[in-house]
Each structure stands twice: as C-alpha cells, then as structure tokens.
Write an enzyme that holds these catalytic residues in place. Structure first.
Site, short mmCIF file in Angstrom:
data_model
loop_
_atom_site.label_atom_id
_atom_site.label_comp_id
_atom_site.label_asym_id
_atom_site.label_seq_id
_atom_site.Cartn_x
_atom_site.Cartn_y
_atom_site.Cartn_z
CG HIS A 1 0.63 98.06 -35.39
ND1 HIS A 1 1.39 97.38 -34.46
CD2 HIS A 1 1.48 98.89 -36.04
CE1 HIS A 1 2.64 97.81 -34.52
NE2 HIS A 1 2.72 98.72 -35.48
CG HIS B 1 3.07 102.24 -37.66
ND1 HIS B 1 3.16 101.54 -36.48
CD2 HIS B 1 2.07 103.16 -37.48
CE1 HIS B 1 2.25 102.00 -35.62
NE2 HIS B 1 1.57 102.98 -36.21
CG HIS C 1 7.01 90.94 -33.35
ND1 HIS C 1 6.69 90.24 -32.22
CD2 HIS C 1 8.36 90.84 -33.48
CE1 HIS C 1 7.80 89.75 -31.69
NE2 HIS C 1 8.82 90.10 -32.44
#
Ligand code: 1SD
Ligand code: ZN
Length: 259
Positions: free
Chosen positions: A97, A120, A66
């Site tokens: 991301h 993050h 991910h």
C-alpha cells in the site's frame, strides 16, 4: 469476491459499504491509528518462521488493479506460528500500500504518523485449508505488516523485486518469476517487537478475521524505490495511492510484544 472498488471519488473507501456490507459499521475494522500511550505491553511466545529464509521457487507477480501482489506458484509454502497465534498460518500472498507522496501511504498509523509504504504478508490458518475458507472464521487470517522509512541509499534487497515491477504496470498484467528471493529478503531481520490487534481486511469485503502484527522496526527504501509503485495503473487511471484511512479503534486492545 470484493474486486469492484477504488480509492477515489464514488468508488473510494467512503462508498465501499454500499456494496460491501462488511466495510460498514463493524467494530473491528482496519487499519487503525496505534497510539503509543494506549497499548498494553505483553510477552507473547516467540514467533516461529518456517521457510522464510529460503529462495522462492516460482512466483507470480500481478497487478490486480488494487496493488502489486506476489504469490507462490510452485515450491515450499512458508508458514508462521507462535506470538499471538494459536495455530500455524500458511503464506498466501504479499502486496503493498502506498500514497501520492512520501508523506502518506501506510494504512496503519503510529501516533497518527503515516509511513510512505506498507507491506502486507497475508497468511491463512492451516486448520481452514485455504484462504477463501479462512475468510469465514475470526481466527482465519494473519497479516504480517511492515512499515518503511525513506533513506538516501537504495535498499539492495529490493532491487530484484523492483526490476520486475515495470512488467506489471498495466492493469491485470502478470509475470512469472523463476528462482526468486526469500520472504526474509523483504522484511527487517529483527521481528521480535511488534504491535498486535484484532482487525479486518483493509479492502472489500473488509472481513473481520485478521490478527494483525505490525512490526516496529521499519524497512529502509529510497525515494526512487518508493516512487516505482506509483507508476502502476488501476481500473481508473494511475493507481497512485491505495491506502484505506484509519478506522475507529472502538474498545479494542492493542498489545505490544515485549521480548
Ligand atoms: O488489500 C488486500 C487485498 O488486496 C487482498 O489481498 C485481501 C485479501 O488477501 O487483503 C487485503 S489486506 O487486508 O491484506 N490489505
Ligand atoms: Zn493490504
């Protein structure tokens, strides 16, 4: 927990709620669009960062399908307190991301504008002992979130990290790095201006336990450096984008820290 999901087709964000209740219909979902004409200015106590300026001893970088995720294997655990936080939060991991092109990629938006990359740093409230426990409390986690802007020049601070990225291009690949850069090395130096709001994890199980801090100063990175992330493989081919679209703000307040 929450590992079987993607960003396309019938595994994409619109379908997360079928398998993960938490991603469905909550009122505090993340990310959001931060509208500058709809923020409340507020003076929070200063943020206090501990061990952010020290080189990390041994870290693990992994491709979890991910994102590219970095955690600490050995050495001091950096922590943060102050600002909107009532307790001390310990570093758990950092990850990124991104999007298919430089015109998209960030999860949180400002005035509906996307940024090409978002960092993050996930930290858990020390009073809950560890990340998994903290997931059950609404003050369980904080995410220190940083946005990027594209520059012609390479950002020297990211060279050491990006040299390691090819080692985790394959799904589930991991690499241990001994003697690494500090957490400060990843961020901007001016962290006094930020937005903060109550939200959720942006991935399943989308738990509504996150105090978000979205820093206003953006980090410079060249197109080539942004591009490196798109070479990672996920469970269903290239992981060329991994951002969740903005969710409803509902009646939440977004505060802007005025130092
Ligand atoms: O996307 C991450 C996910 O990879 C996992 O790290 C989770 C828990 O740490 O957090 C989400 S996020 O809300 O920080 N994007
Ligand atoms: Zn994230």
């Amino acid at each position: 927990y929450g590992q079987d999901f993607g960003y396309d087709g019938n595994t994409g964000p619109d379908f997360w709620g079928l398998k993960y209740q938490g991603c469905n219909g909550g009122k505090l979902q993340s990310p959001i669009d931060i509208e500058l004409n709809n923020v409340t200015e507020k003076e929070f106590p200063p943020l206090v960062f501990q061990h952010f300026d020290e080189p990390l001893e041994t870290v693990k970088l992994e491709n979890n399908g991910h994102t590219a995720l970095l955690s600490i294997k050995q050495g001091k655990i950096p922590n943060v307190r102050g600002g909107p936080l009532n307790e001390t939060y310990n570093f758990s991991q950092l990850h990124f991301h991104w999007g298919r092109t430089d015109d998209e990629g960030s999860e949180n938006l400002v005035n509906n504008q996307s940024f090409p990359l978002e960092l993050h740093m996930v930290l858990y409230n020390t009073k809950y002992g560890n990340f998994s426990n903290a997931l059950y409390y609404d003050d369980g986690l904080t995410v220190l979130s940083f946005l990027y802007h594209k520059t012609i020049k390479q950002n020297q601070h990211y060279q050491k990290f990006e040299r390691e990225l090819p080692a985790v291009e394959n799904l589930n690949a991991t690499v241990d790095i001994i003697g690494f850069v500090s957490l400060d090395n990843f961020t901007t130096t001016d962290r006094n201006e930020y937005f903060t709001y109550k939200g959720s994890l942006t991935t399943p199980p989308c738990s509504e336990v996150v105090t978000w801090l979205e820093f206003i100063n953006t980090i410079p990175l060249s197109h080539e450096q942004i591009q490196e992330f798109r070479f990672l493989s996920g469970a269903r081919g290239k992981l060329n984008h991994n951002f969740r679209p903005a969710q409803a703000r509902n009646d939440r307040s977004v505060y802007m820290n005025i130092p």
